[in-house]
Design an enzyme around this catalytic site. Structure first.
Site, PDB file in Angstrom:
ATOM      1  N   LYS A 129      39.050  48.758  28.473  1.00 23.37           N
ATOM      2  CA  LYS A 129      39.911  48.399  29.611  1.00 23.37           C
ATOM      3  C   LYS A 129      40.711  49.623  30.001  1.00 23.37           C
ATOM      4  CE  LYS A 129      41.136  44.835  32.189  1.00 23.37           C
ATOM      5  NZ  LYS A 129      40.370  43.659  32.622  1.00 23.37           N
ATOM      6  N   ASP A 169      40.014  44.903  38.445  1.00 31.66           N
ATOM      7  CA  ASP A 169      40.905  43.907  37.843  1.00 31.66           C
ATOM      8  C   ASP A 169      42.067  43.773  38.834  1.00 31.66           C
ATOM      9  OD1 ASP A 169      41.447  42.369  35.144  1.00 31.66           O
ATOM     10  OD2 ASP A 169      43.357  43.305  35.578  1.00 31.66           O
TER      11      ASP A 169
HETATM   12  P1  NDP Z   1      43.943  40.337  42.203  1.00 34.10           P
HETATM   13  O1  NDP Z   1      44.745  41.577  42.224  1.00 34.10           O
HETATM   14  O2  NDP Z   1      42.830  40.175  43.166  1.00 34.10           O
HETATM   15  O3  NDP Z   1      44.914  39.067  42.370  1.00 34.10           O
HETATM   16  C1  NDP Z   1      45.949  38.822  41.471  1.00 34.10           C
HETATM   17  C2  NDP Z   1      46.728  37.616  41.963  1.00 34.10           C
HETATM   18  O4  NDP Z   1      47.680  37.239  40.975  1.00 34.10           O
HETATM   19  C3  NDP Z   1      47.522  37.901  43.223  1.00 34.10           C
HETATM   20  O5  NDP Z   1      47.659  36.722  43.961  1.00 34.10           O
HETATM   21  C4  NDP Z   1      48.845  38.375  42.655  1.00 34.10           C
HETATM   22  O6  NDP Z   1      49.938  38.223  43.542  1.00 34.10           O
HETATM   23  C5  NDP Z   1      49.005  37.453  41.471  1.00 34.10           C
HETATM   24  N1  NDP Z   1      49.813  38.117  40.438  1.00 34.10           N
HETATM   25  C6  NDP Z   1      49.582  39.320  39.859  1.00 34.10           C
HETATM   26  N2  NDP Z   1      50.545  39.619  38.984  1.00 34.10           N
HETATM   27  C7  NDP Z   1      51.411  38.592  39.029  1.00 34.10           C
HETATM   28  C8  NDP Z   1      52.613  38.313  38.350  1.00 34.10           C
HETATM   29  N3  NDP Z   1      53.127  39.168  37.453  1.00 34.10           N
HETATM   30  N4  NDP Z   1      53.225  37.125  38.620  1.00 34.10           N
HETATM   31  C9  NDP Z   1      52.688  36.247  39.512  1.00 34.10           C
HETATM   32  N5  NDP Z   1      51.567  36.466  40.188  1.00 34.10           N
HETATM   33  C10 NDP Z   1      50.931  37.617  39.956  1.00 34.10           C
HETATM   34  O7  NDP Z   1      43.433  40.185  40.696  1.00 34.10           O
HETATM   35  P2  NDP Z   1      42.229  39.317  40.130  1.00 34.10           P
HETATM   36  O8  NDP Z   1      42.101  38.043  40.885  1.00 34.10           O
HETATM   37  O9  NDP Z   1      41.058  40.202  39.996  1.00 34.10           O
HETATM   38  O10 NDP Z   1      42.735  39.023  38.642  1.00 34.10           O
HETATM   39  C11 NDP Z   1      43.535  37.886  38.309  1.00 34.10           C
HETATM   40  C12 NDP Z   1      43.463  37.638  36.815  1.00 34.10           C
HETATM   41  O11 NDP Z   1      42.094  37.406  36.435  1.00 34.10           O
HETATM   42  C13 NDP Z   1      43.935  38.794  35.924  1.00 34.10           C
HETATM   43  O12 NDP Z   1      44.505  38.253  34.743  1.00 34.10           O
HETATM   44  C14 NDP Z   1      42.638  39.511  35.591  1.00 34.10           C
HETATM   45  O13 NDP Z   1      42.759  40.267  34.389  1.00 34.10           O
HETATM   46  C15 NDP Z   1      41.719  38.317  35.419  1.00 34.10           C
HETATM   47  N6  NDP Z   1      40.298  38.616  35.524  1.00 34.10           N
HETATM   48  C16 NDP Z   1      39.764  39.169  36.661  1.00 34.10           C
HETATM   49  C17 NDP Z   1      38.409  39.398  36.744  1.00 34.10           C
HETATM   50  C18 NDP Z   1      37.765  39.883  37.993  1.00 34.10           C
HETATM   51  O14 NDP Z   1      36.529  39.907  38.037  1.00 34.10           O
HETATM   52  N7  NDP Z   1      38.500  40.247  39.029  1.00 34.10           N
HETATM   53  C19 NDP Z   1      37.512  39.128  35.597  1.00 34.10           C
HETATM   54  C20 NDP Z   1      38.168  38.461  34.487  1.00 34.10           C
HETATM   55  C21 NDP Z   1      39.505  38.269  34.462  1.00 34.10           C
HETATM   56  P3  NDP Z   1      50.557  39.510  44.277  1.00 34.10           P
HETATM   57  O15 NDP Z   1      49.623  39.795  45.392  1.00 34.10           O
HETATM   58  O16 NDP Z   1      51.903  39.066  44.686  1.00 34.10           O
HETATM   59  O17 NDP Z   1      50.598  40.612  43.248  1.00 34.10           O
END
Ligand code: NDP
Length: 448
Positions: A129, A169
């Site tokens: 990572k 991510d």
């Molecule tokens: P994105 O950046 O596309 O979206 C993240 C979302 O979560 C946004 O809506 C963001 O809001 C919100 N968010 C982020 N940090 C916080 C926080 N501290 N408190 C509240 N809301 C928050 O990321 P992903 O959708 O890719 O990833 C989301 C999760 O899924 C993570 O945990 C990631 O590790 C996990 N994941 C992702 C994969 C992938 O293929 N993308 C694969 C496996 C796991 P805002 O815009 O306000 O920051």
């Protein structure tokens, strides 16, 4: 929980002493080690050959300065990280996170989880990572590009299609992967599958964008069906509005559910008529705006400040898809009091240990991230296969493979839990099934 096995207790103490101030990493290790109690009882050879001591120690930690120039001509300095955690079953594989909260402990927890998740997919990928404390929010495209180029200038020394293959991510989507790939190609003068999540015009896989969210729903569907239920007619609460959340919402609706919420780090929207996913895609993917914009186009929907409130909305199924530790014990108890029947994790480690305990005590269905969000990395591995073959599968072919992989992960985790006397406990089942595969490979490699 304290350990019954003295050896596991000692490993945990050493992890805390060697990695001070990294609570997320301690939490991730503690959960896995707790699951391994019955494994150690059955396989004491894992103590002798040192695989548990080794698996909690990254093979390599790379930490570097990322200098870049903003639109005002000012030099900015960020920190970059890549943790190459375990390569026993394949090249390091895992995403890059760009978020101000990133520090070594976050990358370590994510890299550690990735080892087991990647093993569960059944595909030959090790765990890694990386990321940076850079915040892409509010930056211009050119600032993001300059940052990505500087980040890759250093990272390129350590990665490669057969060595370490990063992906996206939080904060790293198609735009960032494009800039990172372009710089790698320029520096190395080679066109290889060194990153996944690439655009479709330069080696990306169809269905990779959708994979984590779709895969989460395929896993949850398999779990529900195994217990005589399904998504049909259920009310679903989803947190987040990023890549995972959007495609989880899309697939849950296709499977017959009504998704009523989505959120970001400022607040959440509640739409009693069901979330309009096309509108969310337009707000987040095209306009890169905030989720509160949703209510402008949907007057019956409500916007509430504060993202924690999303867990107070009554639902049958909860899919946390935003970030780590977003469901604490209090939120878990509210979900339970409102009658939640299943929780499937889309984000990495979104439930605190106390929340998981509350769900398990209540006897509801609980799908841990390692298993339920493995669809993204599984499809990344399919992207690697297609790049190696210099060939592309159709969307339907990739989606069908993803579906089969997720159903297999469910059955493997469920079977491992049963075999080790913890039937129905998918947290333990996923940890055990992932661990056994990696541990056997590590044992075979000797002391390396
Ligand atoms: P994105 O950046 O596309 O979206 C993240 C979302 O979560 C946004 O809506 C963001 O809001 C919100 N968010 C982020 N940090 C916080 C926080 N501290 N408190 C509240 N809301 C928050 O990321 P992903 O959708 O890719 O990833 C989301 C999760 O899924 C993570 O945990 C990631 O590790 C996990 N994941 C992702 C994969 C992938 O293929 N993308 C694969 C496996 C796991 P805002 O815009 O306000 O920051």
């Amino acid at each position: 929980m304290s350990f019954q096995n003295q050896y596991l207790a000692e490993v945990m103490d050493k992890v805390i002493a060697r990695n001070p101030g990294e609570p997320e990493f301690h939490q991730a290790v503690q959960e896995v080690l707790e699951s391994l109690e019955p494994v150690i009882a059955k396989h004491p050879e894992y103590i002798t050959c040192g695989v548990i001591d080794s698996i909690v120690e990254p093979e390599r930690i790379i930490k570097f300065r990322v200098p870049w120039v903003d639109d005002q001509g000012k030099v900015q300095i960020n920190r970059g990280f890549r943790i190459q955690f375990n390569s026993a079953i394949g090249p390091y594989k895992g995403g890059l996170r760009f978020h101000p909260s990133v520090y070594e402990g976050i990358i370590k927890f994510l890299g550690f989880e990735q080892i087991f998740k990647n093993a569960l997919t059944g595909l030959p990928i090790g765990g890694g990572k990386g990321g940076s404390d850079f915040d892409p929010k509010g930056k211009s495209d050119m600032e993001v590009m300059r940052f990505c180029q500087s980040f890759m200038t250093e990272l390129a020394k350590y990665i490669g299609a057969d060595t370490d293959v990063p992906a996206g991510d939080i904060g790293v989507g198609g735009r960032e992967i494009g800039y990172l790939f372009g710089q790698y190609k320029r520096l190395r003068d080679e066109f290889t599958g060194v990153l996944t999540g690439k655009g479709l015009t330069y080696g990306g896989s169809l269905a990779r964008t959708e994979a984590t969210g779709y895969g989460l729903c395929y896993f949850a569907d398999a779990m529900l069906r195994d217990h005589g239920s399904s998504f049909e007619g259920k009310t679903v609460v989803i947190s987040g509005s990023g890549n995972v959340a959007i495609y989880a919402a899309e697939k849950a609706a296709v499977l017959g559910a009504k998704v009523v919420t989505m959120s970001d780090s400022n607040g959440y929207v509640y739409d009693p008529d069901g979330i309009d996913v096309a509108l969310v895609k337009d707000i987040k993917e095209v306009r890169r705006a905030r989720i509160k914009e949703y209510v402008v186009a949907r007057p019956k929907a409500e916007y509430h400040e504060g993202c924690k409130g999303v867990w107070t909305v009554k639902c049958d199924i909860a899919l946390p898809c935003a970030t780590q530790n977003e469901i604490d014990e209090e939120s878990a108890k509210i979900l339970l009091a409102n009658g939640v029947q299943a929780v499937a994790e889309g984000a990495n480690m979104p439930s605190t240990p106390e929340a998981i305990h509350a769900f398990q005590k209540a006897g509801i269905l609980f799908a841990p991230a390692k298993a339920s969000n493995a669809g993204g990395v599984a499809t990344s591995a399919l992207e690697m296969s297609q790049n190696s073959m210099r060939y592309s599968w159709t969307f339907e072919e990739v989606d069908a493979k993803l579906h089969d992989i997720m159903v297999n992960i469910y059955h493997n985790a469920s079977a491992a839990a049963k075999e080790y006397g913890m039937e129905g406990n998918l947290v333990a089942g996923a940890n055990i099934a992932g661990f056994l595969k990696v541990a056997e490979a590590m044992k075979a490699h000797g002391v390396v």
